[in-house]
Design a protein around this motif. Structure first.
Motif, PDB file in Angstrom:
ATOM      1  N   UNK A  77      -5.995  49.104  19.379  1.00  0.00           N
ATOM      2  CA  UNK A  77      -6.803  50.137  20.033  1.00  0.00           C
ATOM      3  C   UNK A  77      -8.096  49.543  20.584  1.00  0.00           C
ATOM      4  N   UNK A  78      -8.810  48.777  19.754  1.00  0.00           N
ATOM      5  CA  UNK A  78     -10.108  48.257  20.184  1.00  0.00           C
ATOM      6  C   UNK A  78      -9.958  47.061  21.127  1.00  0.00           C
ATOM      7  N   UNK A  79      -8.903  46.276  20.970  1.00  0.00           N
ATOM      8  CA  UNK A  79      -8.637  45.214  21.941  1.00  0.00           C
ATOM      9  C   UNK A  79      -8.361  45.809  23.313  1.00  0.00           C
ATOM     10  N   UNK A  80      -7.634  46.914  23.347  1.00  0.00           N
ATOM     11  CA  UNK A  80      -7.315  47.556  24.620  1.00  0.00           C
ATOM     12  C   UNK A  80      -8.571  48.136  25.263  1.00  0.00           C
ATOM     13  N   UNK A  81      -9.457  48.710  24.474  1.00  0.00           N
ATOM     14  CA  UNK A  81     -10.747  49.184  25.011  1.00  0.00           C
ATOM     15  C   UNK A  81     -11.532  48.004  25.587  1.00  0.00           C
ATOM     16  N   UNK A  82     -11.503  46.873  24.897  1.00  0.00           N
ATOM     17  CA  UNK A  82     -12.220  45.675  25.338  1.00  0.00           C
ATOM     18  C   UNK A  82     -11.757  45.201  26.717  1.00  0.00           C
ATOM     19  N   UNK A  83     -10.505  45.491  27.063  1.00  0.00           N
ATOM     20  CA  UNK A  83      -9.971  45.057  28.350  1.00  0.00           C
ATOM     21  C   UNK A  83     -10.755  45.627  29.524  1.00  0.00           C
ATOM     22  N   UNK A  84     -11.467  46.713  29.296  1.00  0.00           N
ATOM     23  CA  UNK A  84     -12.273  47.313  30.369  1.00  0.00           C
ATOM     24  C   UNK A  84     -13.336  46.349  30.875  1.00  0.00           C
TER      25      UNK A  84
END
Length: 304
Positions: A77-84
């Motif tokens: 979840x947080x890795x995917x947010x980091x992709x922003x």
């Protein structure tokens, strides 16, 4: 009010994406404690899925897998947010990818169909592929009900040039002309309607499989590759990905043979690293129909 809440949430997610990896994983650990230890999010689903998939494992081993999965889930979840906000350099450093097979087909200017499961951080891998590979990356995805969230995630997914195709448009977009060879990527290990699915045994259970990936491969008559992902056991947020050839001639394969190969390879990867798959999904919520039609079965002999 709903739109205001969405705007505030998006601003918050964007701010979180700018945090360092260390702080991001601290938030992941806190979130893991809240949703799994306090709210017990889908713990029963996870436990049941694991017990049915690995009936020979003792409870201690199953609990160990579950505990690792809880952390992997919130990390994703947080890795995917980091992709922003991730830089291309940072993203490229987080995957070890063997590209020999892809280079072989790119030199021949061949399009490829890639089938995959929910292993590791599939969102990060799709973004990595669009930043790393010379192919046009085309990813089939499920649209979100909230248009603002859908646009926010779509902007993440396409920041390095990937093309996102809604599931309902997959067959039309598969044959659309493009300027360079493309990878048509389908993550298809979810729960299809039982009357339309191909049925097989997967992780010791009757399992329905979306048939669209094989139908698209036949329509394109393109080589089909399986994409596997393994999580680094030591360094959080680092992965190893690989491709394995299923077939170069999909129209010569037996009916549902491509899907069967994919599920065989996927099960091997899950058994290699069992905490790396999406166990909280209600994968087996549909029962196998009592009577299956011919197109739902694995053809016993290759077509002449």
């Amino acid at each position: 009010m709903k739109k205001l809440f969405t705007h505030i949430t998006i601003r918050l997610l964007t701010a979180i994406s700018r945090l360092s990896w260390k702080r991001l994983y601290t938030l992941s650990d806190i979130f893991k404690f809240i949703i799994f230890d306090i709210f017990q999010y889908r713990r029963k689903v996870i436990r049941t899925n694991l017990e049915h998939s690995f009936p020979d494992m003792d409870l201690i081993r199953l609990q160990s897998i579950a505990e690792k999965y809880y952390r992997n889930f919130t990390d994703i979840i947080f890795e995917t947010i980091k992709l922003r906000s991730i830089s291309q350099h940072d993203l490229l450093s987080r995957f070890d990818l063997e590209t020999t097979l892809l280079k072989h087909y790119y030199e021949q200017k061949k399009n490829l169909v890639v089938v995959a499961g929910h292993l590791g951080n599939w969102e990060m891998l799709n973004l990595f592929a669009s930043a790393k590979l010379p192919y046009q990356i085309v990813v089939v995805y499920h649209e979100m009900a909230n248009e603002l969230f859908d646009d926010w995630f779509k902007n993440i997914r396409t920041k390095f040039g990937a093309e996102m195709v809604p599931m309902r448009e997959a067959f039309i977009k598969a044959v659309a002309p493009r300027e360079k060879p493309f990878l048509f990527v389908l993550v298809n290990d979810q729960s299809p309607q039982p009357e339309r699915a191909y049925w097989t045994t997967f992780l010791n259970q009757d399992t329905g499989v979306f048939r669209g990936a094989e139908l698209i491969a036949r329509r394109l008559n393109a080589p089909v590759l399986y994409m596997g992902v393994l999580r680094d056991e030591i360094k959080r947020g680092f992965y190893k990905a690989y491709f394995k050839l299923i077939t170069e001639t999909p129209n010569e394969e037996r009916n549902n043979g491509i899907l069967q190969s994919q599920m065989t390879y996927l099960e091997q990867d899950i058994r290699t690293q069992p905490d790396n798959w999406l166990w909280s999904h209600k994968r087996w919520k549909h029962q196998k129909p009592e009577h299956l039609r011919q197109h739902q079965l694995l053809e016993t002999n290759k077509r002449e």
